[in-house]
Design a protein around this motif. Structure first.
Motif, short mmCIF file in Angstrom:
data_model
loop_
_atom_site.label_atom_id
_atom_site.label_comp_id
_atom_site.label_asym_id
_atom_site.label_seq_id
_atom_site.Cartn_x
_atom_site.Cartn_y
_atom_site.Cartn_z
N UNK A 60 0.80 -1.22 0.00
CA UNK A 60 0.00 0.00 0.00
C UNK A 60 0.84 1.28 0.00
N UNK A 61 2.14 1.14 -0.16
CA UNK A 61 3.01 2.31 -0.30
C UNK A 61 4.29 1.86 -0.99
N UNK A 99 3.32 2.35 -9.22
CA UNK A 99 2.59 2.90 -8.08
C UNK A 99 1.10 3.03 -8.39
N UNK A 100 0.77 3.53 -9.58
CA UNK A 100 -0.64 3.67 -9.94
C UNK A 100 -1.31 2.31 -10.09
N UNK A 101 -0.61 1.36 -10.65
CA UNK A 101 -1.20 0.04 -10.83
C UNK A 101 -1.44 -0.66 -9.50
N UNK A 102 -0.56 -0.43 -8.55
CA UNK A 102 -0.70 -1.08 -7.24
C UNK A 102 -1.63 -0.33 -6.30
N UNK A 103 -1.51 0.99 -6.29
CA UNK A 103 -2.19 1.80 -5.27
C UNK A 103 -3.42 2.53 -5.77
N UNK A 138 5.99 0.04 2.26
CA UNK A 138 5.80 -1.40 2.26
C UNK A 138 6.59 -2.07 1.14
N UNK A 139 6.92 -1.29 0.10
CA UNK A 139 7.69 -1.82 -1.02
C UNK A 139 8.72 -0.79 -1.46
N UNK A 140 9.94 -1.26 -1.73
CA UNK A 140 10.99 -0.43 -2.31
C UNK A 140 11.42 -1.07 -3.63
N UNK A 180 10.86 -4.43 7.69
CA UNK A 180 9.78 -5.22 7.09
C UNK A 180 9.45 -4.82 5.65
N UNK A 181 10.17 -3.85 5.11
CA UNK A 181 9.89 -3.42 3.74
C UNK A 181 10.26 -4.51 2.74
N UNK A 182 9.40 -4.73 1.77
CA UNK A 182 9.71 -5.63 0.68
C UNK A 182 10.55 -4.89 -0.35
#
Length: 303
Positions: A60-61, A99-103, A138-140, A180-182
């Motif tokens: 979500x981020x 980012x747009x596709x996920x969020x 949550x994701x890098x 905990x970041x992916x």
């Protein structure tokens, strides 16, 4: 008679105590108490290991680190960044960034951050990771390494050992700040493929003379032994970099590598910037976003 009854009661009590003691000892052994079972480890020793974290296919981020490709360099105008066209965090509707596709478009505007920098090499990534981690994403996403191979000459390319050390330090930096970041790692593009595609355009070759990726693109039309060997050396270094990305990422339980998807992609002229015939155009950025989205949302890693 009394003594006989007394002796019988004493014998019964002694037998009962012995049985009770035996039962207690047996129960202690069975439950993994102080006594160790003769045929194996105790129940505590046999405890199941902590399960590996499950990859979240819907983070979500998102924070992005890397180089000019993630900055959208030359996607909109000549020799300039265009972050709105970035495959990772851009807002351009034609690109539809990761980012747009996920969020979704609205959330992507407030929960995605781009800390990539044009010209960055792997040695610059730890500092970018520090900035990215401050958002607690949550994701890098990581896309770096092209500039380590794209140097003024072959002998100035980043060594494989230094590339590995810098990438390892980047992940350690992230783990200290955002454990905990992916992490989703994109492979380094096939620079030789870009040379073979872009060299067909006369304008592109003129721009290359300004010094873009000279180790690969200098003397673009030359096919002599020296030029061929130089390009082969750059290509071999890119392959080695991608192996490093794969190997180091595999040792981090929250890291996923694209399994060479970017390197294997056959970019054509429409997907290259018509300003420099090297960086991705908006269409190329969109294809990168598509590849990343497939990788992030896959039920399991491709690698």
């Amino acid at each position: 008679m009394r003594n006989s009854r007394h002796r019988k009661r004493a014998a019964v009590a002694l037998a009962t105590a012995a049985l009770t003691g035996f039962a207690t000892l047996t129960a202690c052994d069975a439950s993994g108490g102080d006594a160790t079972a003769p045929n194996g480890p105790s129940a505590q020793d046999r405890a199941a290991p902590e399960p590996a974290p499950v990859w979240d296919t819907g983070p979500r981020s998102l924070a992005a680190v890397g180089d000019s490709i993630t900055r959208g360099f030359d996607a909109c105008s000549v020799l300039s960044d265009c972050p709105e066209a970035s495959w990772a965090t851009g807002s351009d509707d034609g690109v539809r960034s990761l980012a747009q596709r996920l969020l979704g478009k609205q959330r992507a505007a407030t929960h995605s951050w781009n800390h990539a920098k044009t010209g960055a090499r792997m040695a610059d990534l730890p500092e970018q990771m520090t900035r990215a981690a401050a958002h607690e994403p949550e994701l890098v996403t990581v896309m770096a390494g092209a500039n380590d191979a794209c140097r003024p000459s072959v002998d100035r390319m980043t060594s494989v050992a230094d590339f590995r050390a810098d990438f390892q330090e980047s992940l350690r930096t992230l783990r200290r700040e955002a454990p905990k970041a992916q992490v989703y790692v994109m492979s380094v593009p096939d620079l030789k493929r870009l040379w073979s595609t872009g060299r067909t355009n006369q304008l592109g070759k003129q721009v290359w003379k300004l010094g873009i990726c000279a180790s690969m693109l200098a003397d673009a039309d030359s096919m002599n032994r020296a030029a061929t060997d130089r390009r082969a050396s750059v290509q071999a270094r890119v392959v080695a970099y991608n192996k490093v990305l794969k190997d180091v990422c595999a040792k981090d339980r929250r890291c996923r590598y694209d399994d060479g998807a970017v390197f294997d992609f056959r970019f054509d002229g429409d997907q290259l910037s018509h300003w420099d015939w090297f960086h991705p155009s908006k269409e190329g950025q969109s294809r990168l976003a598509e590849m990343a989205f497939r990788g992030v949302t896959a039920s399991r890693s491709q690698g």
